[in-house]
Design an enzyme around this catalytic site. Structure first.
Site, PDB file in Angstrom:
ATOM      1  N   GLY A   1      -1.012 -10.691   8.655  1.00 39.92           N
ATOM      2  CA  GLY A   1       0.139 -10.435   7.801  1.00 39.92           C
ATOM      3  C   GLY A   1       0.303 -11.534   6.776  1.00 39.92           C
ATOM      4  O   GLY A   1      -0.642 -12.287   6.509  1.00 39.92           O
TER       5      GLY A   1
ATOM      6  N   THR B   1      -7.453  -9.286   7.538  1.00 44.36           N
ATOM      7  CA  THR B   1      -7.895 -10.238   8.565  1.00 44.36           C
ATOM      8  C   THR B   1      -8.342  -9.525   9.843  1.00 44.36           C
ATOM      9  O   THR B   1      -7.868  -8.433  10.132  1.00 44.36           O
ATOM     10  CB  THR B   1      -6.696 -11.154   8.862  1.00 44.36           C
ATOM     11  OG1 THR B   1      -6.444 -11.899   7.685  1.00 44.36           O
ATOM     12  CG2 THR B   1      -6.916 -12.085  10.013  1.00 44.36           C
TER      13      THR B   1
HETATM   14  N1  ASP Z   1      -2.669 -13.780   7.565  1.00 46.98           N
HETATM   15  C1  ASP Z   1      -3.741 -13.862   6.599  1.00 46.98           C
HETATM   16  C2  ASP Z   1      -3.470 -14.982   5.622  1.00 46.98           C
HETATM   17  O1  ASP Z   1      -2.344 -15.143   5.212  1.00 46.98           O
HETATM   18  C3  ASP Z   1      -3.891 -12.611   5.814  1.00 46.98           C
HETATM   19  C4  ASP Z   1      -4.088 -11.376   6.621  1.00 46.98           C
HETATM   20  O2  ASP Z   1      -3.620 -11.282   7.747  1.00 46.98           O
HETATM   21  O3  ASP Z   1      -4.753 -10.475   6.089  1.00 46.98           O
HETATM   22  O4  ASP Z   1      -4.399 -15.656   5.241  1.00 46.98           O
END
Ligand code: ASP
Length: 315
Positions: free
Chosen positions: A234, A182
């Site tokens: 996360g 992300t």
């Molecule tokens: N937090 C994001 C999600 O759960 C994933 C990430 O941070 O890469 O969609």
């Protein structure tokens, strides 16, 4: 004089130097620097924190290395469904989209929601209809294709597994080697206004319209001039249950914690106890910066009017 600053992340996880080639490391560093420069240029010209975080996130959404916009992961059905949110700490105005397809820059659609919808969160087909109405740029499916993400998805598409963004193929390896791709940005402008933005493709092989923390105001994204602007990366399910971004703000508002103290309490204590792996970036209205993660690494950086410019990948 008011310090202005931009802070960005490109995801957190088990990011180890030994897994990285010099070329890939250079490409990530360059991608992060381009995003920092884009956001900082807006601030330097006297632009708002909201416009700065948008500019930084657009650069990362356009970079295939990151799991957002163009580089988004594939769902169970083999398509890309993206989530994004934007919040203005001066007004508490917020806009977010979830499960949108073919939108080149979901963060710009979130901005349209903030400005022109009278709502905070739009999802799926309705959000796409709104994108067309607002003239937000769309791209064909091929634009979002990357061999790397496709191979990730192909390895698990016939299973019920879903994965956070990573580089290894089987689940056991994944659990050792989690990566979250992300992207996010927070900024404090010359007027002391702050803002937060987050954008993601979510999790590989996700199904049933799964939505993570990123577009949920208070969980993955939050901004309030009285406290802080936060963008998270996360394990979304854990970050939602912890109401992570707002929890940091609440510790500052009600317990008078500093940004650093509040961020550490939530990421290194509360989330660790919940096995919520990942990290946050934050800024307050004085331009103080926090980049806190409980994972092995986090793609991150900040650039401030005091001349500092830092980029980090590993712990
Ligand atoms: N937090 C994001 C999600 O759960 C994933 C990430 O941070 O890469 O969609």
């Amino acid at each position: 004089m008011q310090k202005y600053t931009i802070v960005i992340h490109g995801g957190a996880g088990t990011i180890l130097k030994e897994d990285m080639t010099p070329e890939l490391e250079a490409a990530y560093t360059e991608g992060l620097q381009q995003a920092l420069d884009a956001g900082y240029a807006v601030l330097e010209e006297g632009g708002s924190a909201v416009n700065a975080v948008k500019a930084a996130v657009v650069v990362m959404e356009d970079n295939i290395l990151f799991n957002a916009g163009r580089g988004s992961v594939f769902t169970k059905k083999g398509v890309n469904e993206m989530d994004a949110a934007l919040m203005d700490g001066a007004t508490l105005d917020a806009g977010a989209v979830a499960g949108v397809r073919n939108v080149r820059n979901p963060i710009l659609l979130a901005n349209e929601v903030l400005l022109h919808s009278n709502h905070v969160l739009l999802c799926g087909k309705g959000a796409n209809d709104f994108a067309i109405k607002q003239g937000v740029k769309l791209e064909p499916d091929e634009y979002f294709f990357s061999q790397f993400r496709y191979d990730q998805w192909k390895a698990i598409r016939d299973t019920d597994d879903y994965q956070l963004d990573h580089t290894h193929e089987d689940m056991e390896e994944l659990m050792k080697d989690k990566k979250f791709g992300t992207v996010g940005a927070v900024a404090c402008d010359k007027d002391g206004n702050i803002a937060a933005a987050t954008s993601t493709g979510g999790m590989t092989n996700k199904k049933y319209g799964r939505i993570g923390d990123s577009p949920i105001i208070g969980s993955g994204t939050y901004a309030n001039n009285n406290t802080c602007a936060i963008s998270c990366t996360g394990h979304g399910e854990k970050f939602m249950k912890a109401v992570t971004a707002y929890d940091i703000s609440a510790l500052m508002e009600y317990k008078r914690f500093s940004l650093e103290e509040a961020s550490k309490e939530v990421v290194m204590n509360k989330l660790v106890k919940m096995e919520g792996e990942g990290g946050i970036i934050g800024v307050d209205a004085q331009g103080n910066v926090a980049m806190v993660f409980n994972s092995i690494g986090m793609y991150r950086g900040f650039k401030s009017s005091d001349g500092s410019n830092q980029i980090g990948i590993y712990g």
